[in-house]
Scaffold this motif. Structure first.
Motif, PDB file in Angstrom:
ATOM      1  N   VAL A 160       1.546 -12.936  -3.138  1.00  0.00           N
ATOM      2  CA  VAL A 160       0.948 -11.351  -4.776  1.00  0.00           C
ATOM      3  C   VAL A 160      -0.143 -10.361  -4.870  1.00  0.00           C
ATOM      4  O   VAL A 160      -0.025  -9.554  -5.191  1.00  0.00           O
ATOM      5  CB  VAL A 160       1.829 -11.611  -5.856  1.00  0.00           C
ATOM      6  N   ALA A 161      -1.478 -11.641  -5.293  1.00  0.00           N
ATOM      7  CA  ALA A 161      -2.814 -10.839  -6.231  1.00  0.00           C
ATOM      8  C   ALA A 161      -3.024  -9.156  -5.413  1.00  0.00           C
ATOM      9  O   ALA A 161      -3.094  -9.513  -5.690  1.00  0.00           O
ATOM     10  CB  ALA A 161      -3.130 -12.287  -6.536  1.00  0.00           C
TER      11      ALA A 161
ATOM     12  N   PHE B 297       0.695  -1.322   0.327  1.00  0.00           N
ATOM     13  CA  PHE B 297      -0.279   0.303   0.038  1.00  0.00           C
ATOM     14  C   PHE B 297       0.873   1.618  -0.009  1.00  0.00           C
ATOM     15  O   PHE B 297       0.486   2.264  -0.808  1.00  0.00           O
ATOM     16  CB  PHE B 297      -1.122  -0.045   1.027  1.00  0.00           C
ATOM     17  N   LEU B 298       1.819   1.523   0.835  1.00  0.00           N
ATOM     18  CA  LEU B 298       2.767   2.297   0.828  1.00  0.00           C
ATOM     19  C   LEU B 298       3.512   2.673  -0.083  1.00  0.00           C
ATOM     20  O   LEU B 298       3.808   3.800  -1.076  1.00  0.00           O
ATOM     21  CB  LEU B 298       3.635   2.309   2.022  1.00  0.00           C
TER      22      LEU B 298
ATOM     23  N   VAL C 145       1.903  -4.185 -10.631  1.00  0.00           N
ATOM     24  CA  VAL C 145       1.638  -5.420 -10.670  1.00  0.00           C
ATOM     25  C   VAL C 145       2.909  -6.661 -11.837  1.00  0.00           C
ATOM     26  O   VAL C 145       2.899  -7.287 -11.306  1.00  0.00           O
ATOM     27  CB  VAL C 145       0.201  -5.275 -12.011  1.00  0.00           C
ATOM     28  N   ARG C 146       3.845  -5.549 -12.457  1.00  0.00           N
ATOM     29  CA  ARG C 146       4.531  -5.849 -13.042  1.00  0.00           C
ATOM     30  C   ARG C 146       5.648  -6.933 -12.068  1.00  0.00           C
ATOM     31  O   ARG C 146       6.468  -7.722 -12.516  1.00  0.00           O
ATOM     32  CB  ARG C 146       5.135  -5.420 -14.376  1.00  0.00           C
TER      33      ARG C 146
ATOM     34  N   LEU D 251      -3.238  -5.758  -6.145  1.00  0.00           N
ATOM     35  CA  LEU D 251      -4.503  -5.358  -5.856  1.00  0.00           C
ATOM     36  C   LEU D 251      -4.260  -4.000  -5.131  1.00  0.00           C
ATOM     37  O   LEU D 251      -4.946  -3.342  -4.818  1.00  0.00           O
ATOM     38  CB  LEU D 251      -5.758  -5.955  -4.900  1.00  0.00           C
ATOM     39  N   VAL D 252      -3.877  -4.102  -4.097  1.00  0.00           N
ATOM     40  CA  VAL D 252      -3.810  -3.285  -2.625  1.00  0.00           C
ATOM     41  C   VAL D 252      -2.733  -1.783  -2.740  1.00  0.00           C
ATOM     42  O   VAL D 252      -2.771  -0.783  -3.136  1.00  0.00           O
ATOM     43  CB  VAL D 252      -3.325  -3.693  -1.346  1.00  0.00           C
ATOM     44  N   GLY D 253      -1.298  -1.937  -4.087  1.00  0.00           N
ATOM     45  CA  GLY D 253      -0.679  -0.871  -4.436  1.00  0.00           C
ATOM     46  C   GLY D 253      -1.317  -0.463  -5.324  1.00  0.00           C
ATOM     47  O   GLY D 253      -1.074   0.923  -4.984  1.00  0.00           O
ATOM     48  N   VAL D 254      -2.497  -1.755  -6.937  1.00  0.00           N
ATOM     49  CA  VAL D 254      -3.233  -0.056  -7.539  1.00  0.00           C
ATOM     50  C   VAL D 254      -3.830   0.098  -6.772  1.00  0.00           C
ATOM     51  O   VAL D 254      -3.934   1.843  -7.252  1.00  0.00           O
ATOM     52  CB  VAL D 254      -3.272  -0.973  -8.396  1.00  0.00           C
TER      53      VAL D 254
END
Lengths: 399, 248
Positions: free
Chosen positions: A297-298, A202-203, A234-235, A302-305
């Protein structure tokens, strides 16, 4: 041992030193004799540390005849001494004792002689049983495997090979792995790692959107924040961050668990039963990770995006629907499978590093700590190397 | 004399450092053999060689006609079933309960169902005085209890040969005495052969039929005989050791 200063009388007896007395400077003499060598201690030895230049001559103990393998300590000229006498003499005499020289210490005070007898190898003074020190062992041994970095690499390659063989045995239904261990490891590596993986990705997503937006804003392209965050997270970044976090959380734990089992002889106990520790201990950890890593990882993706959303919306005025639409547009199956594959590969490297170091740890608490450190460092280095190599290879293949 | 294990020209080494060399001895059926010697002389290392954990630099360990380090997997599995090992610190698997520790070897080497395994495990625990510790984790046991549980695990497959590494070290005199009595009972009632590495001379004189002395300086075995024979007529250093004092 008495620490008070003492002095040798003319008769050779040791007596307390008068406090105001002054004595000749300390020194010593190595003198060959017809029957034995002698070591003359001269002057005030209080606090004296003999310099290296006064060490025993090489001729002493060099041949087998009695005259050169016997040393008598002569303390008649020793004017004063204190508790440092025994350590000073030990430093001089221990190398001789190891060469097999017999030491006659009768001239020394009882407590100094007793302390030296304790510290010197047995049989080095002729008050012992008279036997000589054992000769150097010359038993011819078969050649050993090499040591150092090369041996370390060989161990790692051997470990990976054993792991592959154990996996094959599992596929053929002949493994000692227990299903309950697999479930336990899945629980340990998956759900328990979720919060920390989510927080860090997230950060990272937030940071990427914030910094990326600032650069894109200079050319009026803030709307592409979503593309940047989506492709980047994602990548590359979701898998990378998951691997890094698991290196610290799971890799270190695996190394510590297996290292402790090694130190406690638990792994030896398994081996004596014919249980392959790789099958029994490593395989459940590896499979557990293999099963939960893609999910982790999935989730990190999601959280990162989504973490880019508040930065894009609140700071760079990108509308929410536009951000989401751009995310979906830039997200391709290729990015997705590459990200999942890379992330899973990183986490497997973490397991290999942790288990390899744990199983090859030494047999004490310090060795367990060292194995844990090595596991984390190795995992991080391997992850970065794998990230670089895979990125270059995939780009050059057109993915 | 029925020989279970034969060491032939065994040289033990850690890397390039020889620990013991040219050891030749037999382990006879239903005897209690104590391995003694000064700290660092290689007693536990010898044990590791005898149980297949560390290949000798030179020489062979023969179980009957089979070389422990040159036999195929099937023979090795059969040989392993013949001996039980109690490690110095117990080496109980910490993630399992004591009962599970005992049942794992049975699961691996017998066709017993779970109920039968559990019954046998409870019996073995009762044998060493830990009848109520079946569901306890090793971390919750005292040092002496861990050792007894480890002996129970070593007995779980009813081995013909029991290797014990420092069985009574760290035990109070009462429990050390109980352990000695257990060893004698195993030998008397089950015909179990016991090889024990020990520093506890009381145990040596109480239970050992023969004593093997590994000399730290000579780096080889310098005596192998009945304890009282060695006490009276053994080499000087062995007598010193058994008398607990240098004979100066």
């Amino acid at each position: 041992m008495a620490a008070a200063p003492e002095v040798a009388s003319a008769a050779g007896m040791i007596e307390p030193v008068p406090t105001a007395a002054t004595f000749p400077a300390p020194t010593l003499l190595w003198q060959p004799g017809a029957a034995a060598w002698s070591l003359c201690l001269i002057g005030d030895w209080r606090g004296f540390v003999p310099p290296a230049a006064l060490a025993a001559p090489a001729a002493l103990g060099a041949s087998d005849d009695t005259a050169t393998t016997t040393l008598e300590v002569d303390a008649r000229q020793l004017a004063a001494w204190d508790a440092d006498l025994a350590p000073a003499l030990w430093a001089l005499l221990a190398p001789l004792a190891q060469r097999g020289v017999l030491l006659r210490l009768d001239a020394l005070a009882d407590d100094v002689r007793a302390a030296l007898k304790l510290a010197l190898p047995d049989d080095s003074d002729d008050g012992g049983d008279g036997s000589t020190a054992p000769a150097a062992d010359t038993t011819p041994l078969p050649p050993r495997a090499s040591r150092g970095a090369w041996a370390d690499l060989l161990i790692t390659v051997g470990f990976v090979g054993e792991l592959l063989l154990a996996s094959l045995r599992l596929l053929r239904g002949r493994s000692a792995m227990r299903a309950s261990d697999l479930l336990h490891q899945m629980d340990e590596t998956g759900p328990r790692s979720l919060p920390i993986v989510a927080l860090t990705t997230f950060l990272v997503g937030l940071l990427l959107a914030y910094m990326g937006g600032a650069q894109l804003g200079r050319i009026g392209a803030q709307v592409f924040i979503a593309d940047l965050v989506t492709v980047g997270v994602v990548r590359e970044l979701a898998g990378l961050m998951t691997g890094v976090i698991l290196a610290g959380r799971v890799g270190a734990a695996f190394a510590a668990q297996l290292g402790t089992m090694q130190a406690n002889e638990e792994i030896d106990a398994l081996r004596t039963l014919g249980v392959n520790p790789i099958e029994y201990l490593v395989l459940p950890r590896l499979l557990g990770m293999l099963l939960v890593a893609p999910l982790l990882v999935a989730m990190a993706m999601l959280v990162g995006v989504l973490a880019g959303l508040p930065a894009a919306v609140l700071i760079y005025d990108v509308p929410v629907p536009l951000y989401l639409r751009k995310c979906l547009e830039s997200l391709t199956w290729t990015h997705l499978w590459i990200g999942l594959a890379k992330g899973t590969m990183y986490t497997l490297l973490v397991v290999v590093a942790g288990c390899r170091e744990g199983l090859h740890a030494g047999r004490n608490a310090q060795a367990v700590g060292e194995a844990t450190t090595r596991a984390v460092v190795k995992a991080l280095v391997w992850i970065v190397l794998a990230a670089c190599a895979s990125t270059v290879v995939l780009q050059s293949l057109g993915f | 004399m029925d020989v279970l294990v034969r060491a032939e020209g065994l040289t033990l080494a850690h890397g390039d450092e020889v620990v013991q060399r040219d050891l030749n001895f037999d382990i006879r059926r239903a005897e209690v053999l104590a391995v003694v010697g000064a700290s660092g002389c290689g007693k536990s290392t010898l044990l590791r060689h005898l149980i297949g954990l560390q290949a000798p630099a030179l020489g062979r360990v023969m179980y009957g006609e089979h070389d422990l380090y040159a036999c195929n997997d099937a023979v090795l599995a059969e040989l392993r079933r013949q001996f039980g090992v109690m490690f110095q610190a117990g080496a109980l698997w910490s993630a399992m309960t004591v009962g599970e520790n005992l049942m794992l070897p049975m699961r691996l080497y017998t066709a017993l169902n779970r109920r039968a395994r559990e019954q046998r495990a409870r019996f073995k625990l009762a044998l060493v005085g830990l009848g109520d510790c079946f569901d306890v984790l090793p971390a919750d046991l005292s040092g002496g209890m861990k050792k007894r549980a480890a002996i129970a695990r070593a007995l779980s497959l009813d081995p013909a040969l029991l290797y014990l590494d420092e069985p009574s070290s760290g035990l109070d005199p009462i429990n050390a005495g109980r352990l000695d009595a257990l060893i004698l009972a195993l030998r008397r009632h089950l015909g179990t052969t016991v090889v024990m590495v020990t520093h506890t001379l009381d145990s040596v004189f109480a239970v050992a039929d023969r004593v093997m002395f590994l000399d730290v300086r000579e780096k080889t075995m310098t005596a192998l005989d009945a304890p009282r024979t060695l006490l009276l007529h053994g080499p000087e250093r062995v007598r010193e050791f058994l008398h607990r004092a240098p004979s100066t």
